[in-house]
Design an enzyme around this catalytic site. Structure first.
Site, PDB file in Angstrom:
ATOM      1  CG  HIS A 157      -1.773   1.258   1.321  1.00 37.39           C
ATOM      2  ND1 HIS A 157      -1.878   2.012   2.463  1.00 37.39           N
ATOM      3  CD2 HIS A 157      -2.556   1.862   0.389  1.00 37.39           C
ATOM      4  CE1 HIS A 157      -2.689   3.027   2.243  1.00 37.39           C
ATOM      5  NE2 HIS A 157      -3.113   2.964   0.997  1.00 37.39           N
ATOM      6  CB  SER A 158       0.524   4.293   0.234  1.00 36.95           C
ATOM      7  OG  SER A 158       0.811   5.669   0.122  1.00 36.95           O
TER       8      SER A 158
END
Length: 360
Positions: free
Chosen positions: A199-200
């Site tokens: 994520h991210s």
């Protein structure tokens, strides 16, 4: 309303038993350094594993959190429902959840781990995660955000839960990426072939783990990976396109300046132009040979530039797909989609992609 954490009430809210064959933790990536007072450790990464009693899938999932976050981002939603870890374990997946070096339960001291950036503040959390609709000038789709539980402001229980776990990012992005690569490679050595779910700001960890151990990565699910290519984010720059630390290119690139770039026009209204490679195109051979999907939410601040990451990976030879949630009937999500009210539906979409690509 304040949640109760009394055993009887937690038990009463459970819909079914969570049956595990094994649950525990270990560490990877620890490096010894000499300090005036003696030897110390740096670079260690906390890894927690959840192995279901009914293990139905041979490939485990490794869940890698984003910038300033920690592994708890996958252990529950902001309103207290079960998180993606539970969702996948209940469906027979072994899951390994990490705290990247310097985050969460991976200890940080600037004398060994390096300086950290500024601490997160409530307004930044609102803008990036919980209340982007309050900042409509930031990007075109912000007003569509409606899946965060509660007001998304300081004082609301769901906001406070998320804010409490937020921390600073490393001031030296390149060193942070190198530490994550070393710890992630050791993790793969210990557990064998795996699917990476990032994520991210955890996205570069996935790319670098695959670069170090391409034979041990079966697929990557990159949920809004840090970008766009070559961008400056969080005090650092993605000098190697998708990472701040060196990647393996073919033909080789020994320094960032070897990679010539050009600007590609925005592909749709509201999107931003992105930098890609110019001729001669260099491949990323260690990111080839397995499927990759980039997952983008409709109302996220990354909805306007994630296309650049997909284009860069495809240009470098990767087998990459782009899953825009609104094209699958899932609307209103922000950047922290795994914490929002419909997170289970998004997990189901990801599981469907795994099945379609022979990874389950």
């Amino acid at each position: 309303m304040t949640r109760s954490f009394r055993p009887a009430e937690l038990h009463a809210r459970s819909t079914e038993d969570l049956q595990l064959a094994a649950h525990g933790f270990f560490w990877t990536g620890a490096q010894t350094v000499d300090l005036p007072a003696g030897k110390a450790l740096r670079g260690q990464m906390y890894v927690e594993y959840w192995i279901p009693a009914d293990l139905r899938h041979p490939l485990p999932l490794v869940m890698i959190h984003g910038g300033g976050g920690q592994g708890t981002d996958f252990l529950g939603t902001a309103d207290g429902s079960e998180g993606w870890m539970h969702w996948f374990v209940r469906r027979g997946y072994a899951v390994y959840v990490v705290d990247r070096p310097g985050h969460g339960r991976s200890p940080h001291h600037p004398a060994v781990q390096g300086e950290m950036g500024p601490p997160p503040v409530a307004g930044m959390i609102e803008k990036l995660f919980t209340r982007p609709e309050a900042y409509p000038d930031q990007y075109a789709t912000a007003a569509l955000h409606d899946k965060w539980p509660g007001s998304g402001q300081l004082g609301d229980p769901a906001f406070d839960v998320f804010f409490a776990g937020a921390g600073p990012m490393a001031a030296d992005m390149e060193q942070s990426h190198r530490d994550c690569q070393a710890a992630g490679a050791e993790l793969l050595d210990l557990i064998g072939p795996a699917i990476l779910l990032t994520h991210s700001a955890g996205g570069p960890t996935g790319w670098l783990m695959a670069d170090a151990r391409p034979d041990l990565v079966a697929g990557i699910v990159a949920v809004e990976p840090l970008g766009p290519p070559f961008a400056e984010r969080g005090g650092g720059r993605l000098f190697w396109g998708i990472t701040a630390a060196p990647m393996t290119f073919d033909p080789p690139a020994t320094r960032p300046e070897d990679i010539v770039t050009e600007v590609r026009s925005a592909p749709f209204e509201g999107a931003v132009p992105c930098h890609l490679q110019a001729e001669p195109i260099r491949r990323l051979p260690n990111l080839c040979g397995f499927p990759i999907v980039v997952v983008t939410a409709e109302a996220s601040w990354m909805s306007m530039d994630n296309h650049g990451m997909v284009d860069f990976l495809a240009q470098a030879g990767a087998d990459v797909a782009h899953m825009r949630l609104e094209q699958h009937g899932v609307h209103g999500n922000g950047h922290a989609m795994m914490l929002e009210r419909n997170s289970s539906g998004i997990a189901a979409l990801i599981a469907g992609w795994l099945t379609d690509n022979g990874l389950s």
